[in-house]
Design an enzyme around this catalytic site. Structure first.
Site, short mmCIF file in Angstrom:
data_model
loop_
_atom_site.label_atom_id
_atom_site.label_comp_id
_atom_site.label_asym_id
_atom_site.label_seq_id
_atom_site.Cartn_x
_atom_site.Cartn_y
_atom_site.Cartn_z
N SER A 93 -96.51 15.09 66.53
CA SER A 93 -96.80 14.11 65.53
C SER A 93 -98.22 13.30 65.84
CB SER A 93 -95.88 12.90 65.52
OG SER A 93 -94.39 13.22 65.16
N THR B 258 -87.92 8.10 67.29
CA THR B 258 -87.13 9.37 67.19
C THR B 258 -85.83 9.00 68.32
OG1 THR B 258 -87.40 11.46 67.34
CG2 THR B 258 -88.38 10.38 68.86
N LYS C 105 -83.10 5.57 66.88
CA LYS C 105 -83.14 5.65 65.46
C LYS C 105 -82.21 4.46 64.95
CE LYS C 105 -85.00 10.07 64.25
NZ LYS C 105 -84.85 11.37 63.25
N ASP D 2 -86.97 11.32 57.17
CA ASP D 2 -86.35 12.53 57.12
C ASP D 2 -85.84 13.08 56.17
OD1 ASP D 2 -87.18 12.70 60.15
OD2 ASP D 2 -85.33 11.67 60.81
N GLY E 208 -75.11 14.53 63.65
CA GLY E 208 -75.98 13.69 64.59
C GLY E 208 -77.12 12.91 63.79
N GLY E 209 -77.97 12.46 64.40
CA GLY E 209 -78.88 11.61 63.47
C GLY E 209 -79.76 12.64 62.50
N VAL F 290 -83.13 22.85 60.80
CA VAL F 290 -83.97 21.66 61.13
C VAL F 290 -84.60 21.85 62.31
CG1 VAL F 290 -83.28 19.42 61.73
CG2 VAL F 290 -82.23 20.26 59.76
N TYR G 163 -87.49 23.10 64.59
CA TYR G 163 -89.05 23.70 64.15
C TYR G 163 -89.61 24.14 65.60
CZ TYR G 163 -91.56 19.36 65.48
OH TYR G 163 -91.95 18.28 65.95
#
Length: 291
Positions: free
Chosen positions: A20, A70, A74, A110, A136-137, A228, A230
């Site tokens: 990020s 994160t 969250k 997201d 999950g999240g 999801v 990466y």
């Protein structure tokens, strides 16, 4: 007149390897903006996830413009915010906080990040029956996104049946009864035989959790597979699915597009999302080569 500068950060656990900072600072540089992106790692600070409220207040007092949030903060951050967007409220999770006029407002990029990535990478994918692995999240966000994209029914499979049931319940409340269901892992064989595609939202396949999230023999060429994870961009699941001829989507798009949406919220400037995706692909590739 000089541009104002931006100070943003990321609160979470074990975020040292996060891409990020490079994504946000790189896009700001190209736009001629001064932006500093600071990781705020609760592990390094030696504080529990519940300290997110104190960290949020400190960042606001220090003049931060916003924060990404994160794992594992969250959900915990929500009680410390002044307002939530409808999407963040429906999801019960926040990954972006913007400080405006003394208020802390929670967003979730997201959902929009996965939706944009899917629309770009699998534009013609059939969406009648989708099986999602993981509740999950990340799972909550991508299930919301998949239903927003027009999926008729998403069946959530999780090792914790109560977690899958809770997510399916919240999806049905948000999108209408019958749009989501929960199923135990034992039912994967029959579900995947009839499914159009799989969304994978568990940590399996990450560098620290190598392997496949399901038996390889359950995959078949009639499925599309969306990932999801990466890091790495090519997980064992994607490699196996591609070898069978499945249409696939790696997790890089979601990561880049959620960052682009957060950049827009932080700065009010329109990011070049395609350029940020190219940055992410290059950065993730370099990371993969060095691991």
């Amino acid at each position: 007149m000089p541009h104002r500068s931006y100070l943003v950060g990321l609160i979470g656990s074990g975020i040292g390897p996060s891409l990020s900072p490079a994504l946000h600072e790189g896009e700001a540089d190209r736009q001629g903006l001064r932006l500093v992106y600071r990781p705020i790692d609760i592990d390094t600070l030696g504080v529990p996830p519940e300290a997110v409220g104190d960290l949020l207040r400190a960042a606001r007092d220090l003049g931060f413009d916003g924060l990404n949030i994160t794992h594992p903060c969250k959900q915990l951050v929500i009680e410390h915010l002044d307002a939530l967007t409808p999407q963040a409220e429906a999801l019960g999770a926040v990954n972006t906080v913007v400080f405006e006029d003394g208020r802390a407002v929670g967003h979730n990029t997201d959902v929009t990040g996965f939706a944009a990535s899917f629309a770009r990478g699998l534009p013609d994918a059939p969406l009648e029956r989708v099986v999602q692995l993981g509740a999950g999240g990340a799972g909550a966000a991508v299930a919301h996104a998949t239903l927003t994209l027009g999926a008729e029914r998403v069946t959530v499979v999780d090792a914790l049946p109560e977690r899958a049931a809770a997510l399916a319940g919240s999806l049905n409340r948000a999108f209408g009864e019958g749009r989501a269901a929960a199923a135990p892992p034992e039912r994967r064989t029959e579900l995947l035989a009839q499914a159009d595609g799989i969304v994978h939202a568990t940590p399996t396949g990450m560098a620290a959790h190598p392997g496949l999230p399901l038996p390889a023999e359950l995959l078949h060429s009639g499925l599309w597979v969306a990932e999801v994870v990466y890091r790495p961009l090519e997980t064992e699941l994607l490699r196996t699915a591609r070898a069978l001829g499945c249409a696939t989507l790696d997790g890089g798009g979601m990561a880049a597009f959620q960052a682009a949406d957060a950049f827009r919220l932080f700065t009010g400037r329109e990011p070049d999302a395609a350029r940020m995706l190219a940055d992410l692909t290059e950065l993730a590739g370099a990371v993969g080569a060095s691991n």
